[in-house]
Design a protein around this motif. Sequence first.
Motif, PDB file in Angstrom:
ATOM      1  N   LEU A  45       0.834  -1.207   0.000  1.00  0.00           N
ATOM      2  CA  LEU A  45       0.000   0.000   0.000  1.00  0.00           C
ATOM      3  C   LEU A  45       0.868   1.256   0.000  1.00  0.00           C
ATOM      4  N   VAL A  46       1.907   1.262   0.828  1.00  0.00           N
ATOM      5  CA  VAL A  46       2.818   2.407   0.876  1.00  0.00           C
ATOM      6  C   VAL A  46       3.463   2.625  -0.489  1.00  0.00           C
ATOM      7  N   LEU A  47       3.937   1.553  -1.095  1.00  0.00           N
ATOM      8  CA  LEU A  47       4.566   1.660  -2.414  1.00  0.00           C
ATOM      9  C   LEU A  47       3.571   2.152  -3.462  1.00  0.00           C
ATOM     10  N   SER A  48       2.312   1.726  -3.361  1.00  0.00           N
ATOM     11  CA  SER A  48       1.303   2.138  -4.344  1.00  0.00           C
ATOM     12  C   SER A  48       1.075   3.648  -4.305  1.00  0.00           C
ATOM     13  N   TRP A  49       1.063   4.230  -3.097  1.00  0.00           N
ATOM     14  CA  TRP A  49       0.856   5.673  -2.980  1.00  0.00           C
ATOM     15  C   TRP A  49       2.098   6.449  -3.406  1.00  0.00           C
ATOM     16  N   ILE A  50       3.292   5.917  -3.130  1.00  0.00           N
ATOM     17  CA  ILE A  50       4.528   6.595  -3.524  1.00  0.00           C
ATOM     18  C   ILE A  50       4.634   6.706  -5.046  1.00  0.00           C
ATOM     19  N   VAL A  51       4.417   5.596  -5.746  1.00  0.00           N
ATOM     20  CA  VAL A  51       4.526   5.642  -7.214  1.00  0.00           C
ATOM     21  C   VAL A  51       3.399   6.471  -7.826  1.00  0.00           C
ATOM     22  N   TYR A  52       2.257   6.500  -7.150  1.00  0.00           N
ATOM     23  CA  TYR A  52       1.131   7.325  -7.610  1.00  0.00           C
ATOM     24  C   TYR A  52       1.548   8.793  -7.631  1.00  0.00           C
ATOM     25  N   LEU A  53       2.183   9.242  -6.543  1.00  0.00           N
ATOM     26  CA  LEU A  53       2.620  10.635  -6.447  1.00  0.00           C
ATOM     27  C   LEU A  53       3.739  10.943  -7.439  1.00  0.00           C
ATOM     28  N   ILE A  54       4.635   9.977  -7.672  1.00  0.00           N
ATOM     29  CA  ILE A  54       5.730  10.187  -8.630  1.00  0.00           C
ATOM     30  C   ILE A  54       5.195  10.314 -10.055  1.00  0.00           C
ATOM     31  N   GLY A  55       4.159   9.554 -10.375  1.00  0.00           N
ATOM     32  CA  GLY A  55       3.614   9.574 -11.731  1.00  0.00           C
ATOM     33  C   GLY A  55       2.696  10.745 -12.021  1.00  0.00           C
ATOM     34  N   GLY A  78      -6.066  16.255  -6.683  1.00  0.00           N
ATOM     35  CA  GLY A  78      -6.005  14.943  -6.037  1.00  0.00           C
ATOM     36  C   GLY A  78      -4.815  14.760  -5.107  1.00  0.00           C
ATOM     37  N   VAL A  79      -3.878  15.721  -5.114  1.00  0.00           N
ATOM     38  CA  VAL A  79      -2.660  15.581  -4.306  1.00  0.00           C
ATOM     39  C   VAL A  79      -2.941  15.398  -2.811  1.00  0.00           C
ATOM     40  N   PRO A  80      -3.808  16.227  -2.184  1.00  0.00           N
ATOM     41  CA  PRO A  80      -4.060  16.026  -0.749  1.00  0.00           C
ATOM     42  C   PRO A  80      -4.584  14.633  -0.423  1.00  0.00           C
ATOM     43  N   ALA A  81      -5.461  14.098  -1.267  1.00  0.00           N
ATOM     44  CA  ALA A  81      -5.990  12.749  -1.026  1.00  0.00           C
ATOM     45  C   ALA A  81      -4.883  11.707  -1.147  1.00  0.00           C
ATOM     46  N   MET A  82      -3.961  11.903  -2.101  1.00  0.00           N
ATOM     47  CA  MET A  82      -2.833  10.977  -2.242  1.00  0.00           C
ATOM     48  C   MET A  82      -1.963  11.001  -0.982  1.00  0.00           C
ATOM     49  N   ILE A  83      -1.742  12.199  -0.455  1.00  0.00           N
ATOM     50  CA  ILE A  83      -0.921  12.325   0.752  1.00  0.00           C
ATOM     51  C   ILE A  83      -1.608  11.642   1.932  1.00  0.00           C
ATOM     52  N   ILE A  84      -2.938  11.780   2.017  1.00  0.00           N
ATOM     53  CA  ILE A  84      -3.694  11.083   3.063  1.00  0.00           C
ATOM     54  C   ILE A  84      -3.519   9.577   2.922  1.00  0.00           C
ATOM     55  N   GLY A  85      -3.615   9.092   1.674  1.00  0.00           N
ATOM     56  CA  GLY A  85      -3.466   7.660   1.429  1.00  0.00           C
ATOM     57  C   GLY A  85      -2.121   7.144   1.895  1.00  0.00           C
ATOM     58  N   LEU A  86      -1.054   7.897   1.573  1.00  0.00           N
ATOM     59  CA  LEU A  86       0.291   7.499   1.990  1.00  0.00           C
ATOM     60  C   LEU A  86       0.424   7.568   3.507  1.00  0.00           C
ATOM     61  N   TYR A  87      -0.096   8.633   4.103  1.00  0.00           N
ATOM     62  CA  TYR A  87      -0.014   8.797   5.561  1.00  0.00           C
ATOM     63  C   TYR A  87      -0.762   7.677   6.283  1.00  0.00           C
ATOM     64  N   ASN A  88      -1.976   7.365   5.815  1.00  0.00           N
ATOM     65  CA  ASN A  88      -2.764   6.308   6.444  1.00  0.00           C
ATOM     66  C   ASN A  88      -2.114   4.938   6.263  1.00  0.00           C
ATOM     67  N   ALA A  89      -1.509   4.724   5.107  1.00  0.00           N
ATOM     68  CA  ALA A  89      -0.835   3.445   4.866  1.00  0.00           C
ATOM     69  C   ALA A  89       0.355   3.270   5.811  1.00  0.00           C
ATOM     70  N   LEU A  90       1.029   4.372   6.125  1.00  0.00           N
ATOM     71  CA  LEU A  90       2.186   4.323   7.012  1.00  0.00           C
ATOM     72  C   LEU A  90       1.803   4.247   8.482  1.00  0.00           C
ATOM     73  N   ASN A  91       0.754   4.987   8.868  1.00  0.00           N
ATOM     74  CA  ASN A  91       0.444   5.168  10.282  1.00  0.00           C
ATOM     75  C   ASN A  91      -0.866   4.556  10.752  1.00  0.00           C
ATOM     76  N   GLY A  92      -1.694   4.132   9.810  1.00  0.00           N
ATOM     77  CA  GLY A  92      -2.987   3.580  10.192  1.00  0.00           C
ATOM     78  C   GLY A  92      -4.084   4.627  10.135  1.00  0.00           C
ATOM     79  N   HIS A  93      -5.282   4.193   9.833  1.00  0.00           N
ATOM     80  CA  HIS A  93      -6.432   5.087   9.660  1.00  0.00           C
ATOM     81  C   HIS A  93      -6.778   5.828  10.946  1.00  0.00           C
TER      82      HIS A  93
END
Length: 204
Positions: A45-55, A78-93
Amino acid sequence: MYFLNEVNMFNTFFQSWGAIFFLFNKVFLSISERASNNTRKKKWLVLSWIVYLIGLPVWIIVFISESNWIAACVETAGVPAMIIGLYNALNGHEKELIWLDYLAKIFVVIGLCVSMYDFGGIASIKQMLELGIASGFLIGTYCLAKQKQQQGYIWFIVGNVTCAILMGMEEFFILMIQQIVSLVFVMDAYLVNRRNLSKLKASL
């Protein structure tokens, strides 16, 4: 002639960049749904959000180059939602940043409102496709960031289909193929997630 070759080279580079990283996002989401434990699921999940932001940047460049201002604005929103996704994947909902969630909601609403205002009504197939991209990308990204996978995948499917058609119409064939392949992985993630939910409900 040399200038045209340079333009074509950069055009191919940008298409490949956007195609690869957005495709990786869908592949990693699919893998995360098939993960055997929470640790592996978190990793993918973390990797999915990282590559999403890079692309993301290249998609904005492509849309601007074709004067698709609505789609470019929406991708940026969509950037703020992507950052939320990465943050939640790292730290939990449970540890979600409330202010970032509100910011993401505001950006989603603004992105969709800008789309509707600019259209002033749907007057062409291209506008309809751009609205599909806007809705699919913004709502899908936000739902996945909030770990609402079923809704998120459905909206991603809408975005993939409409974006593939638009990229084909504008002869960005690398990006069109990427969207079609991405659709396969999104469908897989959706079906696996649905099956897992059914198993969980049956065990209760």
